[in-house]
Design an enzyme around this catalytic site. Structure first.
Site, PDB file in Angstrom:
ATOM      1  N   MET A 183      86.932 -24.350 -22.340  1.00 23.89           N
ATOM      2  CA  MET A 183      87.088 -25.256 -20.997  1.00 23.89           C
ATOM      3  C   MET A 183      86.885 -26.422 -21.149  1.00 23.89           C
ATOM      4  SD  MET A 183      84.187 -24.503 -18.169  1.00 23.89           S
ATOM      5  CE  MET A 183      85.304 -25.391 -17.049  1.00 23.89           C
ATOM      6  N   PRO A 184      87.229 -27.207 -20.092  1.00 27.05           N
ATOM      7  CA  PRO A 184      87.762 -27.416 -18.951  1.00 27.05           C
ATOM      8  C   PRO A 184      89.421 -27.112 -19.132  1.00 27.05           C
ATOM      9  CG  PRO A 184      86.561 -29.142 -18.728  1.00 27.05           C
ATOM     10  CD  PRO A 184      86.692 -28.956 -20.350  1.00 27.05           C
ATOM     11  N   VAL A 185      90.021 -26.971 -18.376  1.00 29.43           N
ATOM     12  CA  VAL A 185      91.572 -27.096 -18.306  1.00 29.43           C
ATOM     13  C   VAL A 185      92.017 -27.963 -17.083  1.00 29.43           C
ATOM     14  CG1 VAL A 185      93.641 -25.509 -17.795  1.00 29.43           C
ATOM     15  CG2 VAL A 185      91.914 -24.594 -18.940  1.00 29.43           C
TER      16      VAL A 185
END
Lengths: 64, 64, 64, 64, 64, 64
Positions: C1-3
């Site tokens: 992550m993040p996205v």
């Protein structure tokens, strides 16, 4: 299916949500050939610090 | 439009978010021909128990 | 992550996308404490008939 | 990548989530050629007032 | 509900998708108390130029 | 903001989409205090092989 996702600020009452999901469902049935049984409406509510327009957070805008 | 959605762990300060949405908005204007007026940035924050990588929840990872 | 998910009209070149994902990634590292290895940027491109603002499809707008 | 997003009612325990993300990750590796390192599973939990089926909010349904 | 969204590269066969949605559905029933009738799995397929990791598009990576 | 995302099978005509986004926008203004200028409706269309209900792909169902 289908799935309709509504993303908006926090602050709607339960009664507003009740009417909103009903109206969106009716629109989907009338205009998109959707069958109600599989039709989901999801509401995502956001804090003013988690949404920006034109690069400015909602909490810093006058017209959020 | 356009809409940019950022999904990440909880823990960013309001000031970090303020700078982040500004920087992403600038990147969209410079590289994607976006006009700022209709450009939204949405931040979704997740708990460590609601995100997994390689099959392991963030709360169970060392490097989350 | 993040996205990070970018939703916009069709029409960007590969080179624009290359620069855009680099700039967004840099913004995430600088302002959101993101580590690059787990950082994903997803681009979703839309036709003018699949996005509306103020109730009007992009294909019917002058300023889309 | 890939990213799998699970949207469901609130109420799952951490242990249920732990087993769920493991099982989904295994399914992605076995059936979708995914490599675990870049594979993310995101869980979004919803209140009964923020999800409707067939035009009726979860809080107003008997079978939610 | 619930809804599970799978985002991945293009290239899976129909048979892989058939097995994948079955396995994810089974995982949701076993670990998340989901009832199959309202359980949707959505697959979103992406081109190599529309997904980046660590700031680099899939088409420019060796290990995409 | 807000943003409404509609996910459904392929097959709607442009005119159906035109009426659908108008009806959803009207519902948002009437029931959710939305201002039209910042209100976006996004349509995502899916192939029958990319959506499953109850663990069965749309292409394999009788009632999709």
């Amino acid at each position: 299916m289908p799935v309709v996702t509504v993303q908006l600020w926090k602050g709607r009452t339960v009664d507003q949500k009740r009417k909103l999901v009903k109206a969106i469902t009716d629109a989907m049935i009338e205009h998109a050939d959707a069958k109600p049984d599989g039709l989901h409406v999801i509401i995502q509510e956001y804090e003013l610090e988690n949404w920006a327009r034109a690069g400015v957070l909602g909490m810093d805008r006058k017209d959020a």
